[in-house]
Write a protein that holds these residues in place. Structure first.
Motif, short mmCIF file in Angstrom:
data_model
loop_
_atom_site.label_atom_id
_atom_site.label_comp_id
_atom_site.label_asym_id
_atom_site.label_seq_id
_atom_site.Cartn_x
_atom_site.Cartn_y
_atom_site.Cartn_z
N ARG A 41 10.65 -7.92 0.63
CA ARG A 41 10.26 -7.43 1.95
C ARG A 41 10.64 -5.98 2.15
N SER A 42 11.57 -5.47 1.36
CA SER A 42 11.96 -4.07 1.49
C SER A 42 10.80 -3.13 1.16
N PHE A 43 9.80 -3.64 0.42
CA PHE A 43 8.64 -2.81 0.10
C PHE A 43 7.83 -2.48 1.35
N GLU A 44 8.07 -3.21 2.43
CA GLU A 44 7.34 -2.99 3.68
C GLU A 44 7.52 -1.55 4.17
N ALA A 45 8.73 -0.99 4.01
CA ALA A 45 8.98 0.39 4.44
C ALA A 45 8.15 1.38 3.63
N VAL A 46 8.05 1.14 2.34
CA VAL A 46 7.23 2.01 1.48
C VAL A 46 5.77 1.91 1.88
N GLU A 68 -1.02 2.90 14.38
CA GLU A 68 0.15 2.02 14.23
C GLU A 68 -0.24 0.84 13.34
N PHE A 69 0.69 0.40 12.51
CA PHE A 69 0.42 -0.68 11.55
C PHE A 69 1.50 -1.77 11.68
N ALA A 70 1.06 -3.00 11.85
CA ALA A 70 1.99 -4.14 11.89
C ALA A 70 1.82 -4.93 10.60
N ILE A 71 2.90 -5.01 9.81
CA ILE A 71 2.85 -5.63 8.48
C ILE A 71 3.59 -6.96 8.51
N SER A 72 2.93 -8.02 8.05
CA SER A 72 3.57 -9.35 7.99
C SER A 72 2.99 -10.13 6.83
N PRO A 115 1.83 -0.01 -7.42
CA PRO A 115 2.08 -0.99 -8.49
C PRO A 115 2.34 -2.41 -7.97
N GLN A 116 2.79 -2.55 -6.73
CA GLN A 116 3.08 -3.89 -6.19
C GLN A 116 1.83 -4.59 -5.66
N VAL A 117 0.71 -3.86 -5.53
CA VAL A 117 -0.51 -4.41 -4.92
C VAL A 117 -1.50 -4.78 -6.01
N GLU A 118 -1.98 -6.03 -5.98
CA GLU A 118 -2.96 -6.49 -6.96
C GLU A 118 -4.40 -6.28 -6.50
N ASP A 119 -4.65 -6.50 -5.20
CA ASP A 119 -6.02 -6.36 -4.70
C ASP A 119 -5.97 -6.11 -3.21
#
Length: 404
Positions: free
Chosen positions: A240-245, A258-262, A87-91
């Motif tokens: 930014r807490s959504f990063e864990a999800v 491995e994934f690096a999210i920024s 739900p937090q992702v638009e595209d």
């Protein structure tokens, strides 16, 4: 008055020569730092070509021998559908690398009609790359699934490339539909067809120099280097807490990766710090050198004023006021500084005239740097001559004429 000051300077030319050279070197140093700063400011104000706000970058880290999603369109589609369902992702979009990273890919291409060679930066992207980054087309339309199966690879190019591909007025419009070929591969060269033109695309951020650039479409079944970056347009206000999800969701799809999210805004700030570091270091070095120059200049002016005490006393005896003496000392220093800076400008103006530094030192940067450097040198000359001038103006005629 000016003629009299020139005579005085000329009569002491041997003493003033070293002082002039010192001011000249200080001027060239300040000009170089000011030109670097002015060019950085000029680049910062140029269009970036995309909107990084509310976009997160996910860099996929795998072994060098197995680039991620290089020939697996079904896996890319699986990632896209799974992430887009959040739900937090638009595209969702894919690319070789992320904006605001020091990554680079380029090649040489042959442009019609005379097959001239042009070096062009490039990046592979998916169809959703442009809406995810909020890009606008100057002409044409984005590539899409309608381009599947074409013999020519569809691309989007920037205005600088369009002006070389189709020189003349309305280069963007006339470049759409043009076909050109690569020139760095053996065998049959790859062919590319222009689908759209954008104003600019500076993948390495605001402080990177604009250059010809092309964005080519991921093939339906294969890519050149693999989709190593996932770009997510998030809904405004996503914490930014959504990063864990998100990390858990990605790990669930590929446990061995491995994934690096920024967020792109974070990558942008980090790149700004890296890009501004040389300017900060040069500014500190320049400030230290200017301080040394100021001490030397102050010492020379003090010594020159001391040597001229009998001359000053004679001027006071024939009617010159303390203010006249004060203004003379400062005016002489300003005139000496002007001579040194004019000599420096005569040398430095050759750089934009000959184009030795290219767009890095265009006329706007040159005039801005020259004006700032002159202002700093004049202020330095004023600060260094204030006390020696005041000291000379305080001498009484009797004391000065009897000075030995």
């Amino acid at each position: 008055m000016l003629r009299h000051l020139l005579k005085l300077i000329w009569k002491r030319k041997s003493r003033n020569l070293m002082l002039t050279l010192e001011i000249l070197l200080a001027f060239v140093l300040v000009f170089a730092i000011a030109a670097f700063g002015a060019r950085s400011w000029q680049l910062y104000r140029m269009p970036l070509g995309y909107q990084p706000g509310n976009v997160w970058s996910v860099t996929i880290k795998t072994s060098r021998d197995t680039p991620p999603m290089k020939g697996d369109a079904q896996l890319r589609d699986h990632f896209r559908r799974t992430l887009a369902a959040l739900p937090q992702v638009e595209d969702v979009a894919f690319s070789n690398f992320s904006p605001f990273q020091h990554a680079n890919m380029s090649s040489t291409f042959r442009l019609p009609p005379d097959a001239r060679a042009v070096r062009v930066g490039m990046m592979e992207t998916s169809d959703a790359f442009f809406p995810v980054l909020g890009m606008q087309a100057l002409a044409g339309a984005w590539y899409s699934a309608a381009d599947d199966g074409l013999a020519d690879t569809p691309v989007v190019i920037n205005r600088l490339f369009a002006e070389q591909l189709a020189p003349g007025p309305d280069a963007a419009g006339r470049a759409v539909g043009k076909i050109y070929m690569s020139s760095e591969y053996s065998g049959t060269p790859s062919r590319y067809v222009v689908r759209a033109v954008v104003e600019d695309f500076r993948q390495q951020g605001e402080f990177s120099t604009p250059r010809p650039y092309m964005l080519l479409r991921f093939g339906p079944d294969a890519t050149m280097h693999g989709a190593q970056t996932i770009l997510l347009r998030m809904k405004a206000g996503t914490p930014r807490s959504f990063e864990a999800v998100l990390q858990a969701q990605l790990k669930g799809m590929r446990p061995g990766w491995e994934f690096a999210i920024s967020p792109l805004d974070d990558l942008r700030s980090a790149m700004h710090k890296v890009d501004m570091a040389p300017l900060l270091v040069l500014s500190v070095v320049a400030a230290f050198l200017l301080l040394m120059v100021a001490f030397g200049l102050f010492g020379v002016l003090w010594q020159n004023t001391t040597r001229r005490i009998p001359e000053i006393g004679l001027r006071r005896a024939i009617g010159a006021s303390a203010g006249d003496i004060y203004r003379q000392i400062i005016a002489e220093q300003f005139l000496l500084s002007s001579v040194a800076m004019l000599a420096g400008l005569a040398l430095l103006v050759q750089l934009p005239l000959t184009g030795a530094l290219g767009a890095g030192l265009n006329w706007q940067v040159f005039f801005a740097a020259a004006g700032l450097a002159m202002l700093i040198i004049y202020l330095l000359s004023l600060l260094c001559s204030v006390y020696p001038g005041w000291r000379a103006s305080r001498l009484s005629p009797t004391e000065a004429l009897h000075y030995e």
